[in-house]
Design a protein around this motif. Structure first.
Motif, PDB file in Angstrom:
ATOM      1  N   ASP A  98      48.559 -32.437  48.968  1.00 29.54           N
ATOM      2  CA  ASP A  98      48.326 -31.207  49.730  1.00 29.54           C
ATOM      3  C   ASP A  98      48.629 -31.510  51.189  1.00 29.54           C
ATOM      4  O   ASP A  98      47.912 -32.289  51.833  1.00 29.54           O
ATOM      5  CB  ASP A  98      46.883 -30.722  49.576  1.00 29.54           C
ATOM      6  CG  ASP A  98      46.575 -30.280  48.158  1.00 29.54           C
ATOM      7  OD1 ASP A  98      47.521 -29.948  47.437  1.00 29.54           O
ATOM      8  OD2 ASP A  98      45.390 -30.300  47.774  1.00 29.54           O
ATOM      9  N   ILE A  99      49.676 -30.886  51.708  1.00 25.38           N
ATOM     10  CA  ILE A  99      50.121 -31.138  53.075  1.00 25.38           C
ATOM     11  C   ILE A  99      49.623 -30.017  53.969  1.00 25.38           C
ATOM     12  O   ILE A  99      49.901 -28.839  53.721  1.00 25.38           O
ATOM     13  CB  ILE A  99      51.654 -31.233  53.151  1.00 25.38           C
ATOM     14  CG1 ILE A  99      52.182 -32.237  52.127  1.00 25.38           C
ATOM     15  CG2 ILE A  99      52.097 -31.618  54.550  1.00 25.38           C
ATOM     16  CD1 ILE A  99      53.684 -32.251  52.010  1.00 25.38           C
ATOM     17  N   ALA A 100      48.884 -30.374  55.003  1.00 26.30           N
ATOM     18  CA  ALA A 100      48.357 -29.378  55.935  1.00 26.30           C
ATOM     19  C   ALA A 100      49.500 -28.781  56.744  1.00 26.30           C
ATOM     20  O   ALA A 100      50.310 -29.491  57.332  1.00 26.30           O
ATOM     21  CB  ALA A 100      47.328 -30.019  56.867  1.00 26.30           C
ATOM     22  N   GLY A 101      49.556 -27.424  56.749  1.00 23.09           N
ATOM     23  CA  GLY A 101      50.637 -26.733  57.428  1.00 23.09           C
ATOM     24  C   GLY A 101      50.169 -25.868  58.577  1.00 23.09           C
ATOM     25  O   GLY A 101      49.141 -26.126  59.210  1.00 23.09           O
ATOM     26  N   GLN A 102      50.917 -24.803  58.815  1.00 21.39           N
ATOM     27  CA  GLN A 102      50.642 -23.928  59.946  1.00 21.39           C
ATOM     28  C   GLN A 102      49.453 -23.006  59.668  1.00 21.39           C
ATOM     29  O   GLN A 102      49.079 -22.778  58.526  1.00 21.39           O
ATOM     30  CB  GLN A 102      51.877 -23.074  60.247  1.00 21.39           C
ATOM     31  CG  GLN A 102      53.093 -23.874  60.668  1.00 21.39           C
ATOM     32  CD  GLN A 102      54.312 -22.988  60.836  1.00 21.39           C
ATOM     33  OE1 GLN A 102      54.350 -21.868  60.336  1.00 21.39           O
ATOM     34  NE2 GLN A 102      55.303 -23.485  61.547  1.00 21.39           N
ATOM     35  N   ARG A 103      48.911 -22.453  60.754  1.00 25.81           N
ATOM     36  CA  ARG A 103      47.862 -21.450  60.662  1.00 25.81           C
ATOM     37  C   ARG A 103      48.467 -20.071  60.902  1.00 25.81           C
ATOM     38  O   ARG A 103      49.426 -19.925  61.637  1.00 25.81           O
ATOM     39  CB  ARG A 103      46.756 -21.718  61.688  1.00 25.81           C
ATOM     40  CG  ARG A 103      45.844 -22.880  61.340  1.00 25.81           C
ATOM     41  CD  ARG A 103      44.767 -23.044  62.390  1.00 25.81           C
ATOM     42  NE  ARG A 103      43.776 -24.027  62.012  1.00 25.81           N
ATOM     43  CZ  ARG A 103      43.883 -25.323  62.226  1.00 25.81           C
ATOM     44  NH1 ARG A 103      44.967 -25.782  62.813  1.00 25.81           N
ATOM     45  NH2 ARG A 103      42.938 -26.160  61.860  1.00 25.81           N
ATOM     46  N   ALA A 104      47.850 -19.067  60.274  1.00 17.29           N
ATOM     47  CA  ALA A 104      48.250 -17.674  60.480  1.00 17.29           C
ATOM     48  C   ALA A 104      46.998 -16.829  60.636  1.00 17.29           C
ATOM     49  O   ALA A 104      46.008 -17.032  59.931  1.00 17.29           O
ATOM     50  CB  ALA A 104      49.097 -17.173  59.301  1.00 17.29           C
ATOM     51  N   GLU A 105      47.044 -15.875  61.572  1.00 20.76           N
ATOM     52  CA  GLU A 105      45.891 -15.028  61.858  1.00 20.76           C
ATOM     53  C   GLU A 105      46.110 -13.618  61.324  1.00 20.76           C
ATOM     54  O   GLU A 105      47.239 -13.186  61.107  1.00 20.76           O
ATOM     55  CB  GLU A 105      45.632 -14.992  63.365  1.00 20.76           C
ATOM     56  CG  GLU A 105      45.270 -16.354  63.947  1.00 20.76           C
ATOM     57  CD  GLU A 105      44.994 -16.272  65.442  1.00 20.76           C
ATOM     58  OE1 GLU A 105      45.244 -15.188  66.025  1.00 20.76           O
ATOM     59  OE2 GLU A 105      44.543 -17.280  66.020  1.00 20.76           O
ATOM     60  N   ASN A 106      44.988 -12.917  61.131  1.00 20.91           N
ATOM     61  CA  ASN A 106      44.996 -11.521  60.664  1.00 20.91           C
ATOM     62  C   ASN A 106      45.750 -11.382  59.344  1.00 20.91           C
ATOM     63  O   ASN A 106      46.644 -10.546  59.199  1.00 20.91           O
ATOM     64  CB  ASN A 106      45.597 -10.602  61.731  1.00 20.91           C
ATOM     65  CG  ASN A 106      44.765 -10.570  62.997  1.00 20.91           C
ATOM     66  OD1 ASN A 106      43.530 -10.629  62.942  1.00 20.91           O
ATOM     67  ND2 ASN A 106      45.429 -10.498  64.136  1.00 20.91           N
ATOM     68  N   ILE A 107      45.386 -12.206  58.398  1.00 22.54           N
ATOM     69  CA  ILE A 107      45.995 -12.181  57.071  1.00 22.54           C
ATOM     70  C   ILE A 107      44.948 -11.685  56.078  1.00 22.54           C
ATOM     71  O   ILE A 107      43.785 -12.083  56.128  1.00 22.54           O
ATOM     72  CB  ILE A 107      46.499 -13.583  56.663  1.00 22.54           C
ATOM     73  CG1 ILE A 107      47.501 -14.107  57.697  1.00 22.54           C
ATOM     74  CG2 ILE A 107      47.138 -13.548  55.279  1.00 22.54           C
ATOM     75  CD1 ILE A 107      48.731 -13.258  57.859  1.00 22.54           C
ATOM     76  N   TYR A 108      45.385 -10.793  55.167  1.00 17.49           N
ATOM     77  CA  TYR A 108      44.506 -10.269  54.125  1.00 17.49           C
ATOM     78  C   TYR A 108      44.785 -11.028  52.832  1.00 17.49           C
ATOM     79  O   TYR A 108      45.934 -11.088  52.378  1.00 17.49           O
ATOM     80  CB  TYR A 108      44.745  -8.768  53.918  1.00 17.49           C
ATOM     81  CG  TYR A 108      44.410  -7.947  55.140  1.00 17.49           C
ATOM     82  CD1 TYR A 108      43.133  -7.421  55.331  1.00 17.49           C
ATOM     83  CD2 TYR A 108      45.377  -7.704  56.122  1.00 17.49           C
ATOM     84  CE1 TYR A 108      42.831  -6.669  56.458  1.00 17.49           C
ATOM     85  CE2 TYR A 108      45.078  -6.953  57.250  1.00 17.49           C
ATOM     86  CZ  TYR A 108      43.795  -6.444  57.417  1.00 17.49           C
ATOM     87  OH  TYR A 108      43.494  -5.709  58.529  1.00 17.49           O
ATOM     88  N   VAL A 109      43.732 -11.599  52.266  1.00 16.54           N
ATOM     89  CA  VAL A 109      43.863 -12.443  51.079  1.00 16.54           C
ATOM     90  C   VAL A 109      43.210 -11.743  49.895  1.00 16.54           C
ATOM     91  O   VAL A 109      42.034 -11.346  49.967  1.00 16.54           O
ATOM     92  CB  VAL A 109      43.210 -13.824  51.304  1.00 16.54           C
ATOM     93  CG1 VAL A 109      43.453 -14.734  50.106  1.00 16.54           C
ATOM     94  CG2 VAL A 109      43.742 -14.459  52.580  1.00 16.54           C
ATOM     95  N   PHE A 110      43.965 -11.598  48.811  1.00 17.90           N
ATOM     96  CA  PHE A 110      43.465 -10.957  47.591  1.00 17.90           C
ATOM     97  C   PHE A 110      43.928 -11.751  46.384  1.00 17.90           C
ATOM     98  O   PHE A 110      44.876 -12.554  46.477  1.00 17.90           O
ATOM     99  CB  PHE A 110      43.985  -9.519  47.480  1.00 17.90           C
ATOM    100  CG  PHE A 110      43.561  -8.626  48.605  1.00 17.90           C
ATOM    101  CD1 PHE A 110      42.284  -8.086  48.643  1.00 17.90           C
ATOM    102  CD2 PHE A 110      44.433  -8.319  49.639  1.00 17.90           C
ATOM    103  CE1 PHE A 110      41.887  -7.272  49.688  1.00 17.90           C
ATOM    104  CE2 PHE A 110      44.050  -7.514  50.684  1.00 17.90           C
ATOM    105  CZ  PHE A 110      42.775  -6.984  50.711  1.00 17.90           C
ATOM    106  N   PRO A 111      43.274 -11.543  45.233  1.00 19.74           N
ATOM    107  CA  PRO A 111      43.785 -12.148  44.004  1.00 19.74           C
ATOM    108  C   PRO A 111      45.218 -11.702  43.743  1.00 19.74           C
ATOM    109  O   PRO A 111      45.592 -10.560  44.019  1.00 19.74           O
ATOM    110  CB  PRO A 111      42.827 -11.635  42.921  1.00 19.74           C
ATOM    111  CG  PRO A 111      41.575 -11.309  43.649  1.00 19.74           C
ATOM    112  CD  PRO A 111      41.999 -10.828  45.004  1.00 19.74           C
TER     113      PRO A 111
END
Length: 413
Positions: free
Chosen positions: A310-323
């Motif tokens: 698991d490689i740590a990558g970039q961050r993103a803001e104001n993202i909606y996460v759903f199934p």
């Protein structure tokens, strides 16, 4: 005649009477009670949309290999007279440890002869220097301005000086050959393969064994161009940068999940022609835990083990996460409005993985997203909603920062 008519008319009379009785029964029966069909609306589970900050994690896999691997080769010939107890398959050793010893008698003799030759050459040089000094004195008696070099024995002196240099070089070679009869460990490591045993005669170039360095382990991680887009760009662009992505390696050992910390150190900078992938190399310090003061609960990261990364990558803001199953064809999702009616909505999908979909636009904070799969939904269809019992799928909204798993095959472009 009457009996014949009676026999013929009796059945007809019976039929007429039966038909009349049936009509009378039907006419006297009450009609069934009419009830209105009370069809309930479809019951739908919903989740309130809430923006989150996610950190993408790129998944990869690879096999653990040593950073340093050495084929031990004999540089001298002779019979093996000693083998270290550490020189066995899987045995650990430290830098400088004696692993194999070759019979040194011939090389000790050669060293003595080389020392004698150096002494002889130096003596000849001193003798020639003395002759040259005598010759110089003789030439001065003739009061000549310049004496010939041959008369001053300069060529002879140069020859003896060359002989001394050659003898000293042979002495150094004899010392090296004698030292090479003792094969020592070039670094801290372990024996992967042992190829000799006691009494075996070795020639120059014969393989003694294969050893691995245990200071650092490497894992080659294949990634696609889409995966690279979610890592820190300074590293991906192969520029000098202080940003070194962290990597978590994992594997199941004896029913237990073990994890090791690693770091991406370099890119191989070549795309594989067959797979069209590029390989990044992660390194793990002290994979066998030889330098740990306490090894309780530590699983050695053995060479040859297949691991997930698991490689740590970039961050993103104001993202909606759903199934993930809420995403329909054409990047559509189903919303439930304030009047409990279904609404089809086109959204912008940043990424998907095996479990979740990450939406960057097309949805507002607080809108209700339908989680229940509906085969043929119609825009405006009436539904009933289930009161939410959890703050989000698998507790997603309970975390201040979500981890987005990046898989190349599921990327939405």
């Amino acid at each position: 005649m009457k009996s014949i008519l009676l026999k013929a008319g009796l059945p007809i009379l019976i039929l007429v009477v039966a038909a009349g009785a049936a009509q009378l029964i039907i006419a006297s029966k009450k009609p069934p009670e009419q009830k209105e069909d009370d069809k309930k609306a479809l019951l739908v589970d919903t989740l309130s949309a809430s923006p989150q900050t996610v950190r993408f994690t790129v998944k990869a896999q690879g096999t653990v290999r040593p950073k340093v691997e050495t084929d031990l080769i004999s540089e001298v010939r002779g019979r093996v007279i000693e083998i270290s107890p550490k020189f066995v398959n899987g045995g650990y050793f430290n830098k400088g440890d004696l692993l194999v010893r070759i019979e040194p008698a011939d090389y000790q003799t050669a060293l003595i002869a080389a020392k004698a030759e150096v002494a002889r050459a130096k003596a000849n040089l001193q003798e020639e220097l003395a002759r040259a000094k005598v010759a110089e004195t003789d030439w001065k008696q003739f009061d000549l301005e310049t004496a010939p070099e041959l008369g001053l024995r300069k060529p002879q002196v140069a020859k003896e000086m060359a002989n001394v240099a050659y003898a000293e070089a042979e002495l150094e070679k004899a010392n090296r050959d004698l030292e090479r009869t003792m094969i020592r460990a070039p670094y801290d490591g372990m024996v992967y393969q042992k190829d000799v045993d006691l009494g075996q005669y070795l020639t120059v170039g014969a393989q003694i064994g294969i050893v691995y360095g245990t200071d650092v382990a490497e894992v080659r991680l294949p990634l696609s161009d889409n995966d690279l887009a979610y890592l820190e760009l300074p590293f991906v662009m192969d520029r000098d940068s202080a940003v070194i992505p962290d990597v978590t390696l994992s594997a199941h050992i004896a029913g237990t999940k073990a994890e090791w910390s690693a770091q991406l150190r370099r890119s191989e900078k070549v795309i594989d022609e067959k797979t069209r992938l590029i390989y990044l190399v992660a390194e793990v310090d002290d994979p066998y835990g030889r330098n740990l003061a306490n090894t309780d609960g530590y699983f050695p990261l053995k060479f040859g083990r297949f691991v997930q990364a698991d490689i740590a990558g970039q961050r993103a803001e104001n993202i909606y996460v759903f199934p993930r199953h809420v995403l329909r064809r054409g990047n559509q999702i189903l919303l439930v409005d304030s009047e409990n009616h279904l609404r089809l909505r086109d959204v912008e999908v940043l990424r998907t993985d095996g479990d979740s979909v990450y939406i960057s636009a097309g949805i507002e904070d607080g809108e209700q997203v339908a989680l229940t799969p509906i085969s043929n939904p119609l825009d405006g269809m009436a539904v009933r909603t289930i009161p939410p019992s959890l703050p989000g799928p698998q507790g997603l909204e309970s975390e201040p920062e979500q981890i987005a798993i990046a898989n190349d095959g599921d990327t939405q472009e």
